[in-house]
Design a protein around this motif. Structure first.
Motif, PDB file in Angstrom:
ATOM      1  N   MET A  14     -11.583  58.743  48.917  1.00  0.00           N
ATOM      2  CA  MET A  14     -10.628  57.727  49.357  1.00  0.00           C
ATOM      3  C   MET A  14     -11.280  56.377  49.134  1.00  0.00           C
ATOM      4  SD  MET A  14      -9.316  59.337  52.957  1.00  0.00           S
ATOM      5  CE  MET A  14      -9.602  57.756  53.662  1.00  0.00           C
ATOM      6  N   THR A  15     -10.606  55.513  48.400  1.00  0.00           N
ATOM      7  CA  THR A  15     -11.140  54.180  48.177  1.00  0.00           C
ATOM      8  C   THR A  15     -10.132  53.155  48.653  1.00  0.00           C
ATOM      9  OG1 THR A  15     -10.222  53.960  45.959  1.00  0.00           O
ATOM     10  CG2 THR A  15     -12.392  54.974  46.129  1.00  0.00           C
ATOM     11  N   LYS A  16     -10.589  51.930  48.808  1.00  0.00           N
ATOM     12  CA  LYS A  16      -9.688  50.867  49.254  1.00  0.00           C
ATOM     13  C   LYS A  16      -8.705  50.477  48.154  1.00  0.00           C
ATOM     14  CE  LYS A  16     -12.130  49.122  53.042  1.00  0.00           C
ATOM     15  NZ  LYS A  16     -11.470  48.872  54.253  1.00  0.00           N
ATOM     16  N   THR A  17      -9.079  50.685  46.883  1.00  0.00           N
ATOM     17  CA  THR A  17      -8.230  50.243  45.784  1.00  0.00           C
ATOM     18  C   THR A  17      -7.453  51.377  45.120  1.00  0.00           C
ATOM     19  OG1 THR A  17     -10.110  50.423  44.289  1.00  0.00           O
ATOM     20  CG2 THR A  17      -9.690  48.264  45.255  1.00  0.00           C
ATOM     21  N   PHE A  18      -7.800  52.613  45.409  1.00  0.00           N
ATOM     22  CA  PHE A  18      -7.122  53.745  44.772  1.00  0.00           C
ATOM     23  C   PHE A  18      -6.574  54.694  45.834  1.00  0.00           C
ATOM     24  CE2 PHE A  18      -8.633  52.502  40.761  1.00  0.00           C
ATOM     25  CZ  PHE A  18      -9.965  52.161  40.880  1.00  0.00           C
ATOM     26  N   ASN A  19      -5.567  55.449  45.459  1.00  0.00           N
ATOM     27  CA  ASN A  19      -5.057  56.501  46.330  1.00  0.00           C
ATOM     28  C   ASN A  19      -6.097  57.617  46.417  1.00  0.00           C
ATOM     29  OD1 ASN A  19      -2.586  55.243  46.761  1.00  0.00           O
ATOM     30  ND2 ASN A  19      -1.718  56.124  44.909  1.00  0.00           N
ATOM     31  N   PRO A  20      -6.046  58.407  47.481  1.00  0.00           N
ATOM     32  CA  PRO A  20      -6.990  59.531  47.568  1.00  0.00           C
ATOM     33  C   PRO A  20      -6.878  60.425  46.338  1.00  0.00           C
ATOM     34  CG  PRO A  20      -5.831  59.263  49.641  1.00  0.00           C
ATOM     35  CD  PRO A  20      -5.184  58.337  48.647  1.00  0.00           C
ATOM     36  N   SER A  21      -8.019  60.825  45.811  1.00  0.00           N
ATOM     37  CA  SER A  21      -8.003  61.698  44.640  1.00  0.00           C
ATOM     38  C   SER A  21      -8.886  62.908  44.892  1.00  0.00           C
ATOM     39  CB  SER A  21      -8.475  60.937  43.398  1.00  0.00           C
ATOM     40  OG  SER A  21      -9.790  60.476  43.552  1.00  0.00           O
ATOM     41  N   LEU A  22      -8.477  64.019  44.351  1.00  0.00           N
ATOM     42  CA  LEU A  22      -9.216  65.274  44.505  1.00  0.00           C
ATOM     43  C   LEU A  22     -10.386  65.284  43.535  1.00  0.00           C
ATOM     44  CD1 LEU A  22      -9.327  68.106  45.786  1.00  0.00           C
ATOM     45  CD2 LEU A  22      -7.898  68.892  43.899  1.00  0.00           C
ATOM     46  N   ILE A  23     -11.544  65.642  44.036  1.00  0.00           N
ATOM     47  CA  ILE A  23     -12.735  65.776  43.203  1.00  0.00           C
ATOM     48  C   ILE A  23     -13.001  67.263  43.042  1.00  0.00           C
ATOM     49  CG2 ILE A  23     -15.215  65.376  43.039  1.00  0.00           C
ATOM     50  CD1 ILE A  23     -14.826  62.925  44.791  1.00  0.00           C
ATOM     51  N   THR A  24     -12.999  67.727  41.809  1.00  0.00           N
ATOM     52  CA  THR A  24     -13.252  69.144  41.563  1.00  0.00           C
ATOM     53  C   THR A  24     -14.459  69.374  40.672  1.00  0.00           C
ATOM     54  OG1 THR A  24     -11.713  69.128  39.712  1.00  0.00           O
ATOM     55  CG2 THR A  24     -10.839  69.803  41.870  1.00  0.00           C
ATOM     56  N   ASN A  25     -15.045  68.305  40.120  1.00  0.00           N
ATOM     57  CA  ASN A  25     -16.231  68.483  39.284  1.00  0.00           C
ATOM     58  C   ASN A  25     -17.160  67.290  39.396  1.00  0.00           C
ATOM     59  OD1 ASN A  25     -15.709  66.496  37.114  1.00  0.00           O
ATOM     60  ND2 ASN A  25     -13.930  67.801  36.727  1.00  0.00           N
ATOM     61  N   ARG A  26     -18.346  67.450  38.892  1.00  0.00           N
ATOM     62  CA  ARG A  26     -19.382  66.423  38.992  1.00  0.00           C
ATOM     63  C   ARG A  26     -19.137  65.225  38.088  1.00  0.00           C
ATOM     64  NH1 ARG A  26     -24.249  68.798  41.125  1.00  0.00           N
ATOM     65  NH2 ARG A  26     -23.819  70.963  41.554  1.00  0.00           N
ATOM     66  N   ASN A  27     -18.190  65.304  37.201  1.00  0.00           N
ATOM     67  CA  ASN A  27     -17.926  64.214  36.275  1.00  0.00           C
ATOM     68  C   ASN A  27     -16.940  63.199  36.822  1.00  0.00           C
ATOM     69  OD1 ASN A  27     -19.661  65.226  34.293  1.00  0.00           O
ATOM     70  ND2 ASN A  27     -18.086  66.670  33.626  1.00  0.00           N
ATOM     71  N   HIS A  28     -16.475  63.371  38.040  1.00  0.00           N
ATOM     72  CA  HIS A  28     -15.551  62.421  38.668  1.00  0.00           C
ATOM     73  C   HIS A  28     -16.256  61.074  38.807  1.00  0.00           C
ATOM     74  CE1 HIS A  28     -12.980  60.594  41.720  1.00  0.00           C
ATOM     75  NE2 HIS A  28     -12.067  61.476  41.354  1.00  0.00           N
TER      76      HIS A  28
END
Length: 93
Positions: A14-28
């Motif tokens: 969760m960031t202040k500038t982006f919507n919550p995003s799912l992290i499924t790998n180390r390359n995020h």
């Protein structure tokens, strides 16, 4: 964030500038940015640092002079009621 050598637990960033995003790998992107902060040079250049642990995150969130940029958490690993409450509280802000 929680990761072992072979697999990354599904997490949310969760960031202040982006919507919550799912992290499924180390390359995020969020994982790469945080990993870079392991180097002192990166912390000095960016003026950013990372904190781990619910108590430290809670203290940073309650400190008016600290601006949280990104929160990464794993819904499946958050078991403690305080941690669940903290994530909901940060989501509302």
């Amino acid at each position: 964030f929680v990761a072992d050598e072979k697999e990354l637990s599904p997490c949310f960033a969760m960031t202040k500038t982006f919507n919550p995003s799912l992290i499924t790998n180390r390359n995020h992107l969020a994982v790469k940015r945080i990993r870079a902060l392991h180097r002192r040079e990166e912390r000095d250049q960016s003026g950013r640092y990372f904190i781990e642990g619910m108590r430290f995150v809670a203290q940073a969130f309650d400190d008016a002079s600290t601006q949280l940029e990104t929160l990464i958490y794993s819904p499946t690993l958050i078991q403690h009621p305080f941690a669940k409450h903290l994530v909901r509280k940060i989501q509302k802000n």
